[in-house]
Design an enzyme around this catalytic site. Structure first.
Site, PDB file in Angstrom:
ATOM      1  CG  ASP A 147      44.371 -25.036   2.096  1.00 41.39           C
ATOM      2  OD1 ASP A 147      44.930 -25.154   3.193  1.00 41.39           O
ATOM      3  OD2 ASP A 147      43.143 -25.198   1.921  1.00 41.39           O
ATOM      4  CE1 TYR A 148      46.149 -33.396   2.458  1.00 43.34           C
ATOM      5  CE2 TYR A 148      45.079 -33.055   4.587  1.00 43.34           C
ATOM      6  CZ  TYR A 148      45.479 -33.897   3.563  1.00 43.34           C
ATOM      7  OH  TYR A 148      45.196 -35.239   3.629  1.00 43.34           O
TER       8      TYR A 148
ATOM      9  NE  ARG B  34      -3.949   0.198   1.037  1.00 42.00           N
ATOM     10  CZ  ARG B  34      -5.018  -0.149   1.755  1.00 42.00           C
ATOM     11  NH1 ARG B  34      -5.287  -1.410   1.954  1.00 42.00           N
ATOM     12  NH2 ARG B  34      -5.812   0.773   2.251  1.00 42.00           N
TER      13      ARG B  34
END
Ligand code: GDG
Length: 738
Positions: A509-510, A10
């Site tokens: 990275d592992y 509205r």
């Protein structure tokens, strides 16, 4: 900077056509319209929404006038047919979403026809927005009638900044998941960049539903969807404090002759019955507001404390609402009967216990009621926020008055000095009413002082500003996500570069990169396929392969014992050359651990499934096995606690994948990797999945081919999906001939 487009079902104005075919324009009643109006009036914004009249009821001669009226207030009308109003507004919005989100499952209807209308009307709003949207505009969508709109706008304008605010509660995922169209609704909301709720609980309920139903990962309060990050947060809505306070003050000071009829009657009542008190309740007539129980409780109060008969009166203003919906019609009947029953039972010649008004009143009269009542009794069974409670406090210019507030209203989280009750506990309600009526003035003032201070500070303007500020910040963070998918074409280029290179260095990275996560970190040892793959890569001519991990040196050393690969452990504290021995590369002090460990232990105690990993130079708190939601909440808490504790001690907290790690600030993977670049390398490669790897991506030289695993926000140039894809990529590298 463009304009703001506000969209709500509205408009803040209501248009009626009178019997004489004249236009009548009045402000809309209701929390959202009241709250946002001042924001709209002050800023560069347009407001898109429905005017309140059905398309068929607009007489052609009045159309121009309507458009002008609407335009004057910087509004844009969306026209709705009677059928749309019936099915979209009274139907899906108010017979499905409203009851379900307020935990009234017995009132919730699942009607596919209503759902179709809901989608169609949301499309209609989307078109109205897109027609007026410039690229640098900010869009702010409001409330439960437009849950699909953010996504519909995003489909057509993928880069626009969209905020969504939910003004009603968001239910527990157990309730929400009963909705047949739950995925669509969530996806609709997730079209926004920022989703706001009144309270932290609603926000958690929403995120939990997203996690459970759509299976998206939640990162604190963000959801990662493709290359978009959607944030959610709580912004408790305030009121236009000054307006309420000032109006009350003016009413008090104005000459009596200028007082409204209501005020005159209230004053007269106080004059003739000097020791009586007034209790006030104001709501839209809605089953969520607990009106019927409030009347019952008032009846019980008069029974339990008969000394209050003729001494207290309940003034009840119920504003007509959604009168087309059967439950509202039934409620109206129930309330009429209850008021009749209580008044019939207790009234005397001089006294009617309940003064009941079923109508909407002008703002001035609202102020009269607020400022003349000794107690406000607000007892919803569920309420997103409840602004009436706040407005009552704001009008108490002499700081007297007592607010009794249901704990089920969002406002109860902020208004701690009110008398908070459970709306289902009648004994508690009536005893609290007695307490309120008898509360000494000094105590009333003490409580209201605190409440007013807060309401004055965190007013509606501040609420809107905070929301907009956070929304604009999402735009900045969006532009910083530049990572692109590693497509076949890009890979081809990469392989060419790899083959042509004379001296390569690769940082891998592992956990989460070469190896999938498992429940117990100690079980994540490399499988034979991985051992073989890394060996092959390491043995390739011109290659230097370095596994760079946050893990401790013992574990890494054991797992990669005879593999000709260089190891960096604990983010850079230890180094093991290929076929060599461990050496300490950073000389660090870890006396801080004795202070930090007990704090981590309390979090382990409070969060089942979490544990501490102690490394030589860092402490890690793992929460992968905890309840996912609780884990995130606690991680958030712990990181805040640690930040306070460790500042100025040369320590930092790293947020890994379901792990928080506390370590010396001078150590990170980026620094460690850079130290290895003593020779000249013509192919530098770095790959990783979590925050600790961001240091690699940030600190390695520009020519580095940096790759993020997963779609979280990153500074890497590229991203790929998961461990399987990482292995595939490395396999291709290892098989390249040159
Ligand atoms: C929804 C959520 C959330 C009431 N009667 C008259 C009148 N009002 C005004 C009040 C107040 C507003 O209407 C009602 O706001 P509430 O917050 O109490 O309730 P809802 O309409 O249900 O609002 C609610 C809100 O959205 C905002 O996010 O707090 O939880 O349900 O401002 O003053 N105003 C006038 N005459 C009346 O008779 N002029």
């Amino acid at each position: 900077m463009g304009k703001t487009i506000i969209i709500s079902n509205r408009l803040p104005l209501q248009i009626n056509i009178t019997e004489n075919n004249d236009l009548e324009v009045t402000p809309s009643v209701g929390g959202l319209a009241t709250g946002l109006k001042s924001f709209h009036e002050e800023g560069d914004s347009i407001w898109i929404g429905w005017t309140g009249i059905a398309e068929e009821d607009i007489i052609p001669e009045l159309r121009e006038d309507i458009d002008r009226e609407v335009k004057n207030q910087s509004c844009v009308p969306v026209s709705l047919t009677s059928e749309e109003i019936e099915k979209f507004y009274y139907g899906f919005s108010n017979r499905t979403i409203w009851p379900l989100f307020h935990y009234f499952m017995e009132f919730t209807e699942f009607d596919p026809d209503h759902w179709e209308a809901y989608k169609k009307v949301n499309e209609k709003y989307a078109e109205a927005v897109i027609d007026r949207l410039d690229d640098d505009d900010v869009v702010w969508v409001h409330d439960y009638q437009l849950l699909l709109l953010p996504e519909y706008i995003r489909r057509k304008k993928p880069n626009v900044t969209i905020g969504f605010f939910n003004h009603i509660p968001f239910p527990s995922s157990e309730v929400f998941r009963t909705l047949p169209w739950r995925e669509e609704i969530l996806r609709g909301m997730l079209g926004a960049d920022l989703i706001g709720f009144h309270t932290y609980e609603y926000e958690r309920h929403f995120l939990r539903s997203v996690n459970r139903i759509l299976r998206y990962d939640i990162n604190f309060n963000s959801v990662n969807i493709g290359n978009r990050i959607v944030r959610s947060d709580s912004f408790p809505m305030g009121i236009d404090y000054k307006k309420f306070y000032q109006s009350a003050k003016e009413h008090k000071n104005q000459p009596r002759s200028e007082n409204s009829d209501i005020q005159k009657k209230l004053d007269y009542h106080k004059y003739v019955t000097r020791n009586t008190k007034l209790i006030l309740s104001i709501d839209r007539l809605d089953y969520t507001k607990g009106i019927a129980n409030r009347i019952r409780a008032f009846g019980y109060f008069l029974e339990k404390y008969p000394e209050y008969q003729e001494k207290v009166r309940l003034i009840m203003l119920a504003v007509p609402s959604r009168t087309n919906v059967p439950q509202y019609q039934l409620l109206k009947k129930e309330i009429d009967e209850l008021v009749g029953r209580i008044n019939g039972q207790f009234a005397t010649i001089n006294w009617t216990p309940i003064w009941y008004f079923y109508r909407s009143m002008p703002f001035e009269n609202l102020i009269d009621l607020y400022s003349s009542s000794d107690v406000a009794l607000i007892t919803p069974t569920r309420d997103g926020m409840n602004l009436v409670a706040k407005e009552y406090v704001a009008t108490r210019t002499d700081q007297t008055g007592v607010l009794i507030l249901s704990e089920m209203a969002g406002a109860a989280h902020e208004l701690n000095e009110a008398l908070i009750i459970n709306p289902n506990n009648f004994e508690q309600i009536v005893d609290t009413m007695k307490m309120a009526l008898e509360m000494p003035k000094e105590e009333q003032i003490r409580r209201n002082k605190v409440l007013q201070k807060r309401l004055k500070r965190y007013n509606v303007e501040r609420w809107a500003k905070d929301f907009m500020k956070s929304l604009k910040e999402t735009r900045t963070s969006r532009t910083s996500f530049k990572s692109i998918a590693l497509t076949d074409n890009i890979k081809k280029d990469l392989f060419d570069k790899y083959s042509a290179a004379q001296n390569r260095i690769m940082f891998l990275d592992y956990d989460g990169t070469l190896r999938k996560f498992v429940d117990k970190p100690e079980d994540a040892h490399p499988d034979p396929e991985l051992l073989e793959l890394v060996t092959r890569l390491g043995e390739q001519k011109n290659n230097r392969v370095i596994l760079i991990s946050g893990r401790d040196k013992e574990t890494l050393g054991t797992w990669w014992k005879n593999v000709p690969v260089e190891l960096i452990a604990e983010h850079g504290v230890w180094n093991r050359p290929a076929n060599g021995e461990w050496e300490l590369t950073e000389n660090l002090n870890n006396s801080w651990m004795t202070t930090v460990r007990p704090v981590l232990e309390t979090f382990v105690d409070r969060t089942p499934g979490t544990f501490i990993e102690e490394k030589n130079f860092s402490l890690a708190w793992h929460y992968r096995k905890a309840n996912p939601e609780l884990g995130e909440v606690r991680a958030n808490e712990l990181s805040a606690v640690l930040m306070d504790m460790i500042s100025n001690h040369g320590l930092s907290v790293l947020q890994g994948n379901k792990v928080l790690e506390i370590k010396n600030s001078g150590v990170n993977k980026g620094k460690a990797a850079n130290k290895r670049l003593v020779e000249k390398y013509d192919f530098i490669f770095a790959i990783g999945d979590d925050w600790t790897d961001e240091y690699l991506f940030r600190e390695l030289p520009d020519q580095t081919v940096s790759v993020k695993v997963g779609r979280n926000k990153t500074e890497a140039k590229y991203f790929i999906e998961d461990v399987d894809e990482v292995r595939e990529l490395l396999r291709e590298f290892s098989s390249l001939t040159y």
